[in-house]
Design a protein around this motif. Sequence first.
Motif, PDB file in Angstrom:
ATOM      1  N   ALA A 132     -10.037  -7.423  -5.350  1.00 52.14           N
ATOM      2  CA  ALA A 132     -10.998  -8.164  -4.468  1.00 52.14           C
ATOM      3  C   ALA A 132     -10.577  -8.020  -2.617  1.00 52.14           C
ATOM      4  CB  ALA A 132     -11.097 -10.241  -4.828  1.00 52.14           C
ATOM      5  N   ALA A 133     -10.330  -7.504  -1.855  1.00 53.59           N
ATOM      6  CA  ALA A 133     -10.211  -7.428  -0.890  1.00 53.59           C
ATOM      7  C   ALA A 133     -10.419  -5.935  -0.857  1.00 53.59           C
ATOM      8  CB  ALA A 133      -8.838  -7.417   0.041  1.00 53.59           C
ATOM      9  N   GLY A 134     -11.221  -5.712  -1.755  1.00 52.79           N
ATOM     10  CA  GLY A 134     -11.647  -3.916  -1.810  1.00 52.79           C
ATOM     11  C   GLY A 134     -10.008  -2.403  -1.443  1.00 52.79           C
ATOM     12  N   LYS A 135      -9.211  -2.959  -1.194  1.00 53.46           N
ATOM     13  CA  LYS A 135      -7.248  -2.238  -1.470  1.00 53.46           C
ATOM     14  C   LYS A 135      -7.184  -1.679  -2.334  1.00 53.46           C
ATOM     15  CE  LYS A 135      -6.454  -4.821   2.904  1.00 53.46           C
ATOM     16  NZ  LYS A 135      -5.324  -5.106   3.550  1.00 53.46           N
ATOM     17  N   TRP A 136      -8.155  -1.682  -3.683  1.00 52.92           N
ATOM     18  CA  TRP A 136      -7.277  -1.048  -4.982  1.00 52.92           C
ATOM     19  C   TRP A 136      -7.317   0.383  -4.968  1.00 52.92           C
ATOM     20  CZ3 TRP A 136      -3.764  -3.316  -8.210  1.00 52.92           C
ATOM     21  CH2 TRP A 136      -3.335  -2.249  -8.930  1.00 52.92           C
ATOM     22  N   ASN A 137      -6.925   0.817  -3.352  1.00 54.72           N
ATOM     23  CA  ASN A 137      -7.243   2.520  -3.733  1.00 54.72           C
ATOM     24  C   ASN A 137      -5.219   3.044  -3.664  1.00 54.72           C
ATOM     25  OD1 ASN A 137      -6.357   2.634  -0.728  1.00 54.72           O
ATOM     26  ND2 ASN A 137      -8.320   1.219  -0.647  1.00 54.72           N
TER      27      ASN A 137
ATOM     28  N   ASP B 172      -3.641   2.173  -0.004  1.00 58.18           N
ATOM     29  CA  ASP B 172      -3.262   0.846   0.132  1.00 58.18           C
ATOM     30  C   ASP B 172      -2.290   0.693  -0.846  1.00 58.18           C
ATOM     31  OD1 ASP B 172      -4.624  -0.720   2.085  1.00 58.18           O
ATOM     32  OD2 ASP B 172      -6.678  -0.513   0.752  1.00 58.18           O
ATOM     33  N   ILE B 173      -1.956   0.744  -1.979  1.00 65.42           N
ATOM     34  CA  ILE B 173      -0.977   0.996  -3.044  1.00 65.42           C
ATOM     35  C   ILE B 173       0.613   1.400  -2.269  1.00 65.42           C
ATOM     36  CG2 ILE B 173       0.172   1.259  -5.769  1.00 65.42           C
ATOM     37  CD1 ILE B 173      -3.065  -0.460  -5.740  1.00 65.42           C
ATOM     38  N   SER B 174      -0.158   2.792  -1.916  1.00 69.53           N
ATOM     39  CA  SER B 174       1.288   2.562  -1.281  1.00 69.53           C
ATOM     40  C   SER B 174       1.908   2.009  -0.293  1.00 69.53           C
ATOM     41  CB  SER B 174       0.733   4.342  -0.817  1.00 69.53           C
ATOM     42  OG  SER B 174       2.450   5.137  -0.770  1.00 69.53           O
ATOM     43  N   GLU B 175       1.194   2.267   0.208  1.00 71.16           N
ATOM     44  CA  GLU B 175       1.481   0.319   2.447  1.00 71.16           C
ATOM     45  C   GLU B 175       2.788  -0.367   0.828  1.00 71.16           C
ATOM     46  OE1 GLU B 175       1.734   1.654   5.052  1.00 71.16           O
ATOM     47  OE2 GLU B 175       0.190   3.244   4.260  1.00 71.16           O
ATOM     48  N   VAL B 176       1.648  -0.720  -0.190  1.00 70.62           N
ATOM     49  CA  VAL B 176       1.730  -2.681  -0.146  1.00 70.62           C
ATOM     50  C   VAL B 176       3.410  -1.848  -1.075  1.00 70.62           C
ATOM     51  CG1 VAL B 176       1.504  -3.944  -2.108  1.00 70.62           C
ATOM     52  CG2 VAL B 176       0.038  -3.457  -0.540  1.00 70.62           C
ATOM     53  N   GLY B 177       3.485  -1.370  -1.903  1.00 67.34           N
ATOM     54  CA  GLY B 177       5.092  -0.153  -2.878  1.00 67.34           C
ATOM     55  C   GLY B 177       5.655  -0.163  -1.702  1.00 67.34           C
ATOM     56  N   SER B 178       5.409   0.388  -0.421  1.00 60.78           N
ATOM     57  CA  SER B 178       6.278   0.662   0.435  1.00 60.78           C
ATOM     58  C   SER B 178       7.178  -0.521   1.018  1.00 60.78           C
ATOM     59  CB  SER B 178       6.268   1.382   1.262  1.00 60.78           C
ATOM     60  OG  SER B 178       6.749   1.581   2.588  1.00 60.78           O
ATOM     61  N   ALA B 179       6.419  -2.289   1.584  1.00 62.24           N
ATOM     62  CA  ALA B 179       6.586  -3.241   1.386  1.00 62.24           C
ATOM     63  C   ALA B 179       7.637  -3.969   0.438  1.00 62.24           C
ATOM     64  CB  ALA B 179       5.630  -3.891   1.989  1.00 62.24           C
ATOM     65  N   VAL B 180       7.036  -3.364  -0.504  1.00 62.97           N
ATOM     66  CA  VAL B 180       8.073  -3.961  -1.824  1.00 62.97           C
ATOM     67  C   VAL B 180       9.214  -3.500  -1.674  1.00 62.97           C
ATOM     68  CG1 VAL B 180       8.734  -4.235  -4.164  1.00 62.97           C
ATOM     69  CG2 VAL B 180       5.981  -4.994  -3.446  1.00 62.97           C
ATOM     70  N   ASN B 181       9.359  -2.640  -1.820  1.00 67.16           N
ATOM     71  CA  ASN B 181      10.708  -1.233  -1.488  1.00 67.16           C
ATOM     72  C   ASN B 181      11.782  -2.212  -0.670  1.00 67.16           C
ATOM     73  OD1 ASN B 181      12.445   1.047  -0.289  1.00 67.16           O
ATOM     74  ND2 ASN B 181      12.350   0.294  -2.559  1.00 67.16           N
ATOM     75  N   ALA B 182      10.800  -2.620   0.781  1.00 69.36           N
ATOM     76  CA  ALA B 182      11.946  -2.606   1.817  1.00 69.36           C
ATOM     77  C   ALA B 182      12.230  -4.002   1.675  1.00 69.36           C
ATOM     78  CB  ALA B 182      11.009  -3.001   3.418  1.00 69.36           C
ATOM     79  N   ALA B 183      11.535  -5.146   1.131  1.00 69.37           N
ATOM     80  CA  ALA B 183      11.618  -6.229   1.454  1.00 69.37           C
ATOM     81  C   ALA B 183      12.659  -6.647  -0.051  1.00 69.37           C
ATOM     82  CB  ALA B 183      10.567  -7.281   1.171  1.00 69.37           C
ATOM     83  N   THR B 184      12.065  -5.859  -1.089  1.00 65.35           N
ATOM     84  CA  THR B 184      13.364  -6.324  -2.391  1.00 65.35           C
ATOM     85  C   THR B 184      14.359  -5.504  -3.138  1.00 65.35           C
ATOM     86  OG1 THR B 184      11.582  -5.485  -3.892  1.00 65.35           O
ATOM     87  CG2 THR B 184      10.863  -7.908  -2.809  1.00 65.35           C
ATOM     88  N   GLY B 185      13.931  -3.862  -2.312  1.00 69.36           N
ATOM     89  CA  GLY B 185      15.029  -2.939  -2.981  1.00 69.36           C
ATOM     90  C   GLY B 185      14.640  -2.218  -4.115  1.00 69.36           C
ATOM     91  N   LYS B 186      13.235  -3.043  -4.720  1.00 71.83           N
ATOM     92  CA  LYS B 186      12.736  -2.046  -5.921  1.00 71.83           C
ATOM     93  C   LYS B 186      12.148  -1.726  -5.582  1.00 71.83           C
ATOM     94  CE  LYS B 186      14.158  -6.155  -8.849  1.00 71.83           C
ATOM     95  NZ  LYS B 186      13.649  -7.571  -9.965  1.00 71.83           N
ATOM     96  N   ALA B 187      11.364  -1.186  -6.933  1.00 77.83           N
ATOM     97  CA  ALA B 187      10.571   0.437  -6.347  1.00 77.83           C
ATOM     98  C   ALA B 187       9.075  -0.022  -5.949  1.00 77.83           C
ATOM     99  CB  ALA B 187      10.216   0.946  -7.594  1.00 77.83           C
TER     100      ALA B 187
END
Length: 428
Positions: free
Chosen positions: A177-182, A185-200
């Motif tokens: 909805a925010a126009g970030k389905w690219n 942005d997926i890579s930036e979010v994925g990097s944040a997930v890995n840093a915060a949770t240790g998961k991929a």
Amino acid sequence: MRSAKWLTTAGLLATASLVLAGCSGAAEPAATAKNVELRMTVWTSNEDQLALFDAIAAEYIDAHPEVESVTFDPLPFEDYTTTLTTQVAGGKAPDLAWILENAAPDFVDSGALAPIQGTLEKTEGYEFDDLNAAATKLWKSDDQLIAYPFSTSPFVVFANDDLLAAAGQPTAAELQAAGKWNWEDISEVGSAVNAATGKAGFVIRDFDYTTWDNLATVWLGWGAAPWSEDGAGCEFASDEMVDALTFLHEAAFEKKSMPGPGATADFFAGESAFTVTQISRASLLAEAGFAWNLLPLPEGPAGEYSMVGQAGIGVMAQGENAQVATDFLAFFTNPDNSEKLAQWFPPARDSQLNAQTLAAANPVLTADQIEDVVVPGISTGVVRPSHTDSAKIGQTVRASLDAMWTPEADVAAVLDGVCESVEPILGN
């Protein structure tokens, strides 16, 4: 003499074509055949799928006393094409066979398959014109259908919204909805997930740094292709491919948004925020312990795109009962049976590309997910890359790409090396 397992797909099928050329007898017409035993090679060992196949076959046998049995013969997926082509070259071909899309050009162009279009067109109630043009394109030669695309499964993204929330990130729907389905942005979010949770972050399922053609689900977003449209020229060293694989290299080694070599993460076990895979995997979410969503492939610098994986069913011309096998194929893939098979194998029929049919086959998906993601993916998706001599090309590219998957790799130089290795094969 070389062992058969070292022969390429094209070489094995060329051998089979020579065998066929030396055969003077024509296939016995279905109407006069007797005591027929059909065999079809498949790569599934799923008991429910095989039970459905057997039920369809039993219905056919009841109406065709000349057919004594139809056996579905599972072969290991990893060696499926090699095993099948070895059987063909050795004079032990099945009557029918599943065919992977990356081997389609070899089978379609080799003469190893019997013609099927005439029988399908003449079969009462078959509705040949209902077959989707995009789905049948790969399986045609001289505008004639050579094999039936029994499964056309779009690649999609599944998202773990619970894991995204745990990492303080937006849900997949919020990103869209925010126009970030690219991809960026997926890579930036994925990097944040890995840093915060240790998961991929994101996982290209079944890639595992070996099955390189699965990366087409990403590089198509950059407008990249492995070879020219006519298949004669290498395009791995193009600017678009360099940019796409640089993105993936950075995701794996710098941003840690994608698992690196040797690391695994199973989305369906809750181990990653996103996975790119085919819609047929949706059944694995029937008992998911987390909130999830389904979205199309992320947009790339070249815009929106979609991709499908395909499998065809061909009738082997070398089989003793080619005409009977073709008649059975017409029954196996008629509208009624196509709808039954749709619960695992997305159909190639335009009339069945709708939420009603696909929802019945995929109960874990919502009508909106099917209408917005699945149907467009099947209708417009390009097929995963394929080429004649697919086995040799696949091995050559994989070996050349191995140098890519180290932290200090020079992406452009590696891709130059890929073209140096594979271009001589493409031109043959």
